[in-house]
Design an enzyme around this catalytic site. Structure first.
Site, PDB file in Angstrom:
ATOM      1  N   GLY A  33     112.332  34.628  45.293  1.00 47.91           N
ATOM      2  CA  GLY A  33     111.532  35.567  44.510  1.00 47.91           C
ATOM      3  C   GLY A  33     110.238  35.927  45.201  1.00 47.91           C
ATOM      4  O   GLY A  33     110.096  35.728  46.412  1.00 47.91           O
ATOM      5  N   LEU A  35     109.237  38.923  45.715  1.00 50.45           N
ATOM      6  CA  LEU A  35     109.858  39.792  46.720  1.00 50.45           C
ATOM      7  C   LEU A  35     108.839  40.721  47.369  1.00 50.45           C
ATOM      8  O   LEU A  35     107.946  41.252  46.716  1.00 50.45           O
ATOM      9  CB  LEU A  35     110.975  40.629  46.072  1.00 50.45           C
ATOM     10  N   HIS A  39     112.041  41.140  52.129  1.00 47.66           N
ATOM     11  CA  HIS A  39     113.255  40.910  51.320  1.00 47.66           C
ATOM     12  C   HIS A  39     113.987  42.226  51.083  1.00 47.66           C
ATOM     13  O   HIS A  39     115.221  42.292  51.146  1.00 47.66           O
ATOM     14  CB  HIS A  39     112.891  40.336  49.940  1.00 47.66           C
ATOM     15  N   GLN A  63     113.882  21.839  48.546  1.00 44.47           N
ATOM     16  CA  GLN A  63     113.413  22.151  49.893  1.00 44.47           C
ATOM     17  C   GLN A  63     111.889  22.055  50.024  1.00 44.47           C
ATOM     18  O   GLN A  63     111.335  22.387  51.067  1.00 44.47           O
ATOM     19  CB  GLN A  63     113.907  23.521  50.339  1.00 44.47           C
ATOM     20  N   GLY A 149     116.094  36.736  56.892  1.00 45.24           N
ATOM     21  CA  GLY A 149     115.070  37.297  57.777  1.00 45.24           C
ATOM     22  C   GLY A 149     114.877  36.430  59.012  1.00 45.24           C
ATOM     23  O   GLY A 149     114.946  35.199  58.937  1.00 45.24           O
ATOM     24  N   LYS A 151     112.154  35.988  60.313  1.00 48.65           N
ATOM     25  CA  LYS A 151     110.859  35.309  60.189  1.00 48.65           C
ATOM     26  C   LYS A 151     111.087  33.803  60.057  1.00 48.65           C
ATOM     27  O   LYS A 151     110.359  33.001  60.631  1.00 48.65           O
ATOM     28  CB  LYS A 151     110.073  35.825  59.003  1.00 48.65           C
ATOM     29  N   GLN A 155     115.600  28.529  60.064  1.00 50.64           N
ATOM     30  CA  GLN A 155     116.478  28.547  58.881  1.00 50.64           C
ATOM     31  C   GLN A 155     117.726  29.386  59.154  1.00 50.64           C
ATOM     32  O   GLN A 155     118.847  29.009  58.789  1.00 50.64           O
ATOM     33  CB  GLN A 155     115.709  29.116  57.690  1.00 50.64           C
ATOM     34  N   SER A 188     106.199  35.538  51.067  1.00 50.02           N
ATOM     35  CA  SER A 188     105.777  35.351  49.671  1.00 50.02           C
ATOM     36  C   SER A 188     104.492  34.527  49.615  1.00 50.02           C
ATOM     37  O   SER A 188     103.669  34.700  48.725  1.00 50.02           O
ATOM     38  CB  SER A 188     106.869  34.640  48.883  1.00 50.02           C
TER      39      SER A 188
HETATM   40  O1  PAF Z   1     114.095  31.685  52.689  1.00 54.44           O
HETATM   41  C1  PAF Z   1     114.091  31.376  51.484  1.00 54.44           C
HETATM   42  O2  PAF Z   1     113.512  32.068  50.642  1.00 54.44           O
HETATM   43  C2  PAF Z   1     114.785  30.102  51.038  1.00 54.44           C
HETATM   44  O3  PAF Z   1     114.668  29.101  51.983  1.00 54.44           O
HETATM   45  C3  PAF Z   1     116.266  30.331  50.653  1.00 54.44           C
HETATM   46  C4  PAF Z   1     117.077  30.772  51.847  1.00 54.44           C
HETATM   47  C5  PAF Z   1     116.365  31.354  49.547  1.00 54.44           C
HETATM   48  C6  PAF Z   1     116.878  29.018  50.142  1.00 54.44           C
HETATM   49  O4  PAF Z   1     116.211  28.555  49.027  1.00 54.44           O
END
Ligand code: PAF
Length: 280
Positions: A33, A35, A39, A63, A149, A151, A155, A188
């Site tokens: 969120g 956003l 996004h 996380q 992304g 960025k 990940q 965000s």
């Molecule tokens: O990048 C993110 O916003 C988060 O790490 C994700 C991929 C939505 C997992 O919670």
């Protein structure tokens, strides 16, 4: 028109069942969120490629290695739904914690090697949390395509690895980082910066570009890096977690750009942790 907001798995399954039967391409854009245009660029890419698009919004407690960071994370669901309206996505998947991790939940998805460095080293457990929730989001939405992304480049590599290793049948697309006019990578977390900190924040990207320029002129990495860290601390950053040159395929540390490499940074400014990376 705003897209339907689905909060229960049976509702989501009812929506996706006919798409599956039709062999449709289902694009998912996983988010937490708050956003921003970064996004929205992922949503635009998913809309371009796929028959159906689901945007997920879930602030994933697994996380966050720091409870304060989790508590402060911006939550702006109504605004997010409004921002998505013009894209005409099929649904927003907004599960709550009990839906995502019901009592007795005991499974952990863990990707090794790629997660030993950078955010993996500085945020213990972070990538296990990401890998676990992303695996669930993929299977919940029955995604065929997913959009992330660059960025969050580490990940992106972790998600690509798990999708391949677990035969999830999801193509993971990496999309370019979107920046503000002054170079700051959209995030965000930028919402948490004070006005003053916001004026300092673009220095992170500027210093990374300086290093990239120096490397292109044949200068050695170590002194370039040292000068950049000094200047960031003088500018008002309080801590630089890392400012690393790494192979773009496996995140091995490198000292030159003989192979495709990226410069990665994470640094704290006024209590907010900013990350960025650029190709060099
Ligand atoms: O990048 C993110 O916003 C988060 O790490 C994700 C991929 C939505 C997992 O919670």
């Amino acid at each position: 028109m705003t897209a339907p907001i689905l909060r229960s798995l049976p509702d989501l399954r009812t929506m996706t069942a006919p798409w599956l039967r039709a062999g449709a391409r289902i694009g998912v854009v996983p988010t937490m969120g708050a956003l921003h245009d970064g996004h929205l660029s992922l949503v635009a890419a998913a809309k371009r490629d796929c028959d159906h698009v689901i945007v997920t919004i879930f602030v994933n407690p697994k996380q966050f290695n720091n409870p304060e960071d989790l508590a402060n994370y911006p939550r702006t669901e109504d605004d997010d739904a409004r921002k998505l309206a013009r894209f005409e996505v099929d649904a927003l998947w907004v599960p709550d914690c009990d839906q995502m991790y019901p009592g007795g939940f005991a499974t952990n998805v863990s990707v090794s090697d790629l997660t030993d460095v950078m955010d993996g080293a500085h945020r213990p457990g972070h990538f296990d949390g990401v890998a676990t929730v992303v695996t669930k989001l993929f299977t919940q939405t029955r995604a065929t395509d997913a959009y992330f992304g660059e960025k969050d480049f580490q990940q992106l590599l972790v998600v690509r690895r798990l999708a391949a290793d677990l035969d999830l049948g999801v193509t993971v697309h990496g999309c370019p980082t979107i920046r503000d006019i002054d170079g700051l990578a959209l995030s965000s977390r930028n919402l948490l910066l004070s006005d003053r900190a916001r004026t300092i924040a673009p220095r992170l990207h500027e210093e990374m570009e300086e290093i990239a320029k120096g490397l292109a002129h044949g200068e050695a990495l170590a002194p370039l890096r040292e000068r950049a860290v000094d200047r960031l601390l003088t500018a008002g950053f309080t801590k630089v977690d890392y400012l690393d040159l790494r192979s773009q395929s496996d995140l091995r540390s490198v000292t030159d750009t003989a192979q495709p490499a990226r410069l990665f940074a994470a640094a704290y400014l006024a209590g907010v942790r900013l990350i960025d990376n650029i190709a060099v």
